[in-house]
Design a protein around this motif. Structure first.
Motif, mmCIF file in Angstrom:
data_model
loop_
_atom_site.group_PDB
_atom_site.id
_atom_site.type_symbol
_atom_site.label_atom_id
_atom_site.label_comp_id
_atom_site.label_asym_id
_atom_site.label_seq_id
_atom_site.Cartn_x
_atom_site.Cartn_y
_atom_site.Cartn_z
ATOM 1 N N THR A 146 24.303 48.425 9.807
ATOM 2 C CA THR A 146 25.239 48.076 10.869
ATOM 3 C C THR A 146 24.605 48.402 12.215
ATOM 4 O OG1 THR A 146 26.249 50.248 10.625
ATOM 5 C CG2 THR A 146 27.300 48.431 9.482
ATOM 6 N N THR A 147 25.084 47.765 13.257
ATOM 7 C CA THR A 147 24.503 47.967 14.588
ATOM 8 C C THR A 147 24.797 49.373 15.076
ATOM 9 O OG1 THR A 147 24.798 45.632 15.081
ATOM 10 C CG2 THR A 147 24.465 47.116 16.950
ATOM 11 N N GLN A 148 23.771 50.067 15.510
ATOM 12 C CA GLN A 148 23.920 51.408 16.061
ATOM 13 C C GLN A 148 23.685 51.372 17.571
ATOM 14 O OE1 GLN A 148 24.685 54.210 14.085
ATOM 15 N NE2 GLN A 148 24.963 52.707 12.454
ATOM 16 N N ALA A 149 24.452 52.167 18.320
ATOM 17 C CA ALA A 149 24.237 52.243 19.765
ATOM 18 C C ALA A 149 22.849 52.831 20.023
ATOM 19 C CB ALA A 149 25.306 53.119 20.413
ATOM 20 N N PRO A 150 21.976 52.112 20.704
ATOM 21 C CA PRO A 150 20.594 52.579 20.860
ATOM 22 C C PRO A 150 20.468 53.865 21.665
ATOM 23 C CG PRO A 150 21.024 50.674 22.256
ATOM 24 C CD PRO A 150 22.205 50.820 21.358
ATOM 25 N N HIS A 151 21.488 54.151 22.490
ATOM 26 C CA HIS A 151 21.416 55.316 23.363
ATOM 27 C C HIS A 151 22.083 56.551 22.764
ATOM 28 C CE1 HIS A 151 25.265 53.361 24.066
ATOM 29 N NE2 HIS A 151 25.731 54.544 24.422
ATOM 30 N N GLU A 152 22.666 56.419 21.571
ATOM 31 C CA GLU A 152 23.417 57.538 21.006
ATOM 32 C C GLU A 152 23.112 57.708 19.526
ATOM 33 O OE1 GLU A 152 27.923 59.249 21.360
ATOM 34 O OE2 GLU A 152 27.723 57.126 20.841
ATOM 35 N N PRO A 153 22.461 58.786 19.136
ATOM 36 C CA PRO A 153 22.227 59.047 17.714
ATOM 37 C C PRO A 153 23.557 59.150 16.965
ATOM 38 C CG PRO A 153 20.924 60.529 19.096
ATOM 39 C CD PRO A 153 21.887 59.830 20.002
ATOM 40 N N TRP A 154 23.523 58.842 15.675
ATOM 41 C CA TRP A 154 24.761 58.833 14.903
ATOM 42 C C TRP A 154 25.430 60.196 14.891
ATOM 43 C CZ3 TRP A 154 25.916 61.762 10.620
ATOM 44 C CH2 TRP A 154 24.849 62.402 9.982
ATOM 45 N N GLU A 155 24.626 61.258 14.894
ATOM 46 C CA GLU A 155 25.213 62.601 14.893
ATOM 47 C C GLU A 155 26.028 62.837 16.165
ATOM 48 O OE1 GLU A 155 21.055 63.227 12.938
ATOM 49 O OE2 GLU A 155 21.928 62.044 14.579
ATOM 50 N N ALA A 156 25.521 62.309 17.297
ATOM 51 C CA ALA A 156 26.224 62.503 18.565
ATOM 52 C C ALA A 156 27.559 61.775 18.554
ATOM 53 C CB ALA A 156 25.358 62.012 19.720
ATOM 54 N N PHE A 157 27.582 60.558 17.990
ATOM 55 C CA PHE A 157 28.856 59.837 17.913
ATOM 56 C C PHE A 157 29.815 60.548 16.963
ATOM 57 C CE2 PHE A 157 31.646 56.707 15.893
ATOM 58 C CZ PHE A 157 32.375 56.340 17.019
ATOM 59 N N ARG A 158 29.321 60.979 15.822
ATOM 60 C CA ARG A 158 30.183 61.717 14.889
ATOM 61 C C ARG A 158 30.782 62.939 15.576
ATOM 62 N NH1 ARG A 158 26.962 65.029 10.722
ATOM 63 N NH2 ARG A 158 26.587 66.070 12.709
ATOM 64 N N ASP A 159 29.972 63.640 16.358
ATOM 65 C CA ASP A 159 30.454 64.847 17.034
ATOM 66 C C ASP A 159 31.493 64.505 18.103
ATOM 67 O OD1 ASP A 159 28.761 66.254 15.405
ATOM 68 O OD2 ASP A 159 27.247 66.631 16.947
ATOM 69 N N ARG A 160 31.377 63.336 18.730
ATOM 70 C CA ARG A 160 32.397 62.920 19.702
ATOM 71 C C ARG A 160 33.723 62.666 19.004
ATOM 72 N NH1 ARG A 160 32.331 58.359 22.946
ATOM 73 N NH2 ARG A 160 30.650 57.249 21.869
ATOM 74 N N VAL A 161 33.662 62.024 17.845
ATOM 75 C CA VAL A 161 34.888 61.805 17.073
ATOM 76 C C VAL A 161 35.474 63.139 16.626
ATOM 77 C CG1 VAL A 161 35.836 60.767 14.976
ATOM 78 C CG2 VAL A 161 34.152 59.507 16.334
ATOM 79 N N GLN A 162 34.607 64.041 16.178
ATOM 80 C CA GLN A 162 35.070 65.359 15.748
ATOM 81 C C GLN A 162 35.712 66.116 16.909
ATOM 82 O OE1 GLN A 162 34.746 66.818 12.372
ATOM 83 N NE2 GLN A 162 36.399 67.891 13.427
ATOM 84 N N ALA A 163 35.139 65.990 18.092
ATOM 85 C CA ALA A 163 35.696 66.678 19.257
ATOM 86 C C ALA A 163 37.097 66.175 19.573
ATOM 87 C CB ALA A 163 34.779 66.487 20.458
ATOM 88 N N ALA A 164 37.318 64.873 19.414
ATOM 89 C CA ALA A 164 38.661 64.326 19.641
ATOM 90 C C ALA A 164 39.640 64.883 18.614
ATOM 91 C CB ALA A 164 38.617 62.803 19.583
ATOM 92 N N VAL A 165 39.208 64.966 17.361
ATOM 93 C CA VAL A 165 40.057 65.535 16.316
ATOM 94 C C VAL A 165 40.363 66.995 16.624
ATOM 95 C CG1 VAL A 165 40.153 66.188 13.885
ATOM 96 C CG2 VAL A 165 39.261 63.937 14.529
ATOM 97 N N ASP A 166 39.335 67.759 16.990
ATOM 98 C CA ASP A 166 39.510 69.185 17.278
ATOM 99 C C ASP A 166 40.449 69.417 18.462
ATOM 100 O OD1 ASP A 166 37.782 69.723 15.209
ATOM 101 O OD2 ASP A 166 36.039 70.090 16.508
ATOM 102 N N ALA A 167 40.464 68.454 19.390
ATOM 103 C CA ALA A 167 41.348 68.562 20.551
ATOM 104 C C ALA A 167 42.768 68.130 20.236
ATOM 105 C CB ALA A 167 40.794 67.726 21.699
ATOM 106 N N GLY A 168 43.005 67.708 18.996
ATOM 107 C CA GLY A 168 44.333 67.283 18.591
ATOM 108 C C GLY A 168 44.672 65.851 18.952
ATOM 109 N N ASP A 169 43.676 65.074 19.363
ATOM 110 C CA ASP A 169 43.912 63.693 19.772
ATOM 111 C C ASP A 169 43.373 62.745 18.702
ATOM 112 O OD1 ASP A 169 44.369 61.334 21.067
ATOM 113 O OD2 ASP A 169 43.500 61.959 22.984
ATOM 114 N N ARG A 170 44.112 62.621 17.630
ATOM 115 C CA ARG A 170 43.670 61.767 16.529
ATOM 116 C C ARG A 170 43.642 60.294 16.945
ATOM 117 N NH1 ARG A 170 45.637 63.961 10.644
ATOM 118 N NH2 ARG A 170 45.010 66.140 10.921
ATOM 119 N N GLY A 171 44.543 59.920 17.841
ATOM 120 C CA GLY A 171 44.548 58.555 18.322
ATOM 121 C C GLY A 171 43.248 58.201 19.012
ATOM 122 N N ALA A 172 42.716 59.126 19.796
ATOM 123 C CA ALA A 172 41.438 58.888 20.465
ATOM 124 C C ALA A 172 40.314 58.766 19.458
ATOM 125 C CB ALA A 172 41.139 60.021 21.453
ATOM 126 N N ALA A 173 40.377 59.567 18.383
ATOM 127 C CA ALA A 173 39.348 59.484 17.347
ATOM 128 C C ALA A 173 39.357 58.110 16.689
ATOM 129 C CB ALA A 173 39.571 60.580 16.304
#
Length: 281
Positions: A146-173
């Motif tokens: 699948t197409t990956q954002a060239p400027h963002e490693p997959w770990e960084a994107f996963r961590d952004r999603v995790q940060a939204a979850v940790d902040a209690g904003d599941r909708g943002a995730a």
């Protein structure tokens, strides 16, 4: 909104926990190696067939596919760890998910067929590669290549999603994930009847992103699979879907392929069920 339907419901309709049908269906639990309790339902008679859902899916996602398969198999639909009625044991590891599947196979009698959809297909493939007691495997569009954002490693994107979850904003995730797939997102989605179901499993999105990693095919690992394997993709799916099946087939000895004309990632139950019945029978 098409991709959201794909995520929630590749196989079926949504249900609420209070329906008469669900009350009549007995929920069972199997304990995994790390103590996590995996919730599942079994339906039908015959050889065991385990359905493995993808991102934002629960065992409810198979509710319309199960009746099509149950005359031929004992079908197991389960909540992957952290979802529905299953428990969870952090930290997450794809190895633990393989242990969950292996435990469920033990509950099914020690050997089973598996059908995985999307990231569930990756889980099935990697479990088979480690020697899990899977006797036949069908994989629908594992999200490799699948197409990956060239400027963002997959770990960084996963961590952004995790940060939204940790902040209690599941909708943002969920929004981050939908946009990451290249699909459109609009605020009207949040008023749809299926939106709460997405929020209910949004915290497991980092799990699926860990399974998918950078989207490359682990060819060396998959070459260890020595069971009959079928890769399925839709003729109306994005180009990555067929390319992913081709790449997996190049790695898995003797793997067969089947294209379902007119189907996409949200494959219709009526289209995929006959293929599964034919393959597993």
């Amino acid at each position: 909104m098409k991709f959201v339907r794909i995520l929630i419901d590749p196989h079926s309709r949504l249900q609420t926990s209070g329906t008469e049908e669900q009350e009549l269906q007995m929920i069972e639990h199997q304990t995994s190696a790390d103590g996590t309790k995996i919730a599942f339902e079994r339906t039908g008679e015959g050889p065991a067939l385990i359905i493995i859902g993808g991102a934002l899916n629960s065992r409810r996602s198979a509710d319309m596919l199960v009746p099509l398969l149950a005359p031929h198999f004992t079908v197991y639909a389960y909540d992957r760890r952290g979802r529905g009625d299953s428990t969870d044991t952090p930290p997450y590891s794809s190895d633990r998910e393989i242990e969950d599947l292996t435990a469920l196979i033990d509950a099914a009698g020690g050997s089973a067929y598996t059908y995985g959809h999307s990231s569930g297909a990756i889980l099935a493939l990697e479990a088979a590669a480690t020697g899990a007691p899977i006797s036949k495997l069908a994989a629908y569009e594992p999200p490799y290549l699948t197409t990956q954002a060239p400027h963002e490693p997959w770990e960084a994107f996963r961590d952004r999603v995790q940060a939204a979850v940790d902040a209690g904003d599941r909708g943002a995730a969920v929004e981050l994930f939908i946009r990451h797939t290249g699909s459109d997102f609009d605020e009207g989605m949040t008023s749809m009847p299926w939106w709460p179901a997405l929020l209910g499993v949004a915290h497991t999105l980092p799990y699926d992103l860990t399974l998918t990693r950078d989207g490359s095919v682990p060819a060396d690992k998959l070459s260890a699979i020595q069971i009959p394997t079928l890769g399925i993709y839709g003729g109306a799916s994005p180009s990555w879907a067929g390319a992913a099946i081709n790449a997996v087939a190049a790695a898995v000895p003797g793997m067969k392929q089947e294209k379902l004309d007119g189907q996409n990632h949200a494959v219709a139950n009526e289209a995929v069920a006959p293929v599964l019945i034919n393959f597993f029978s």
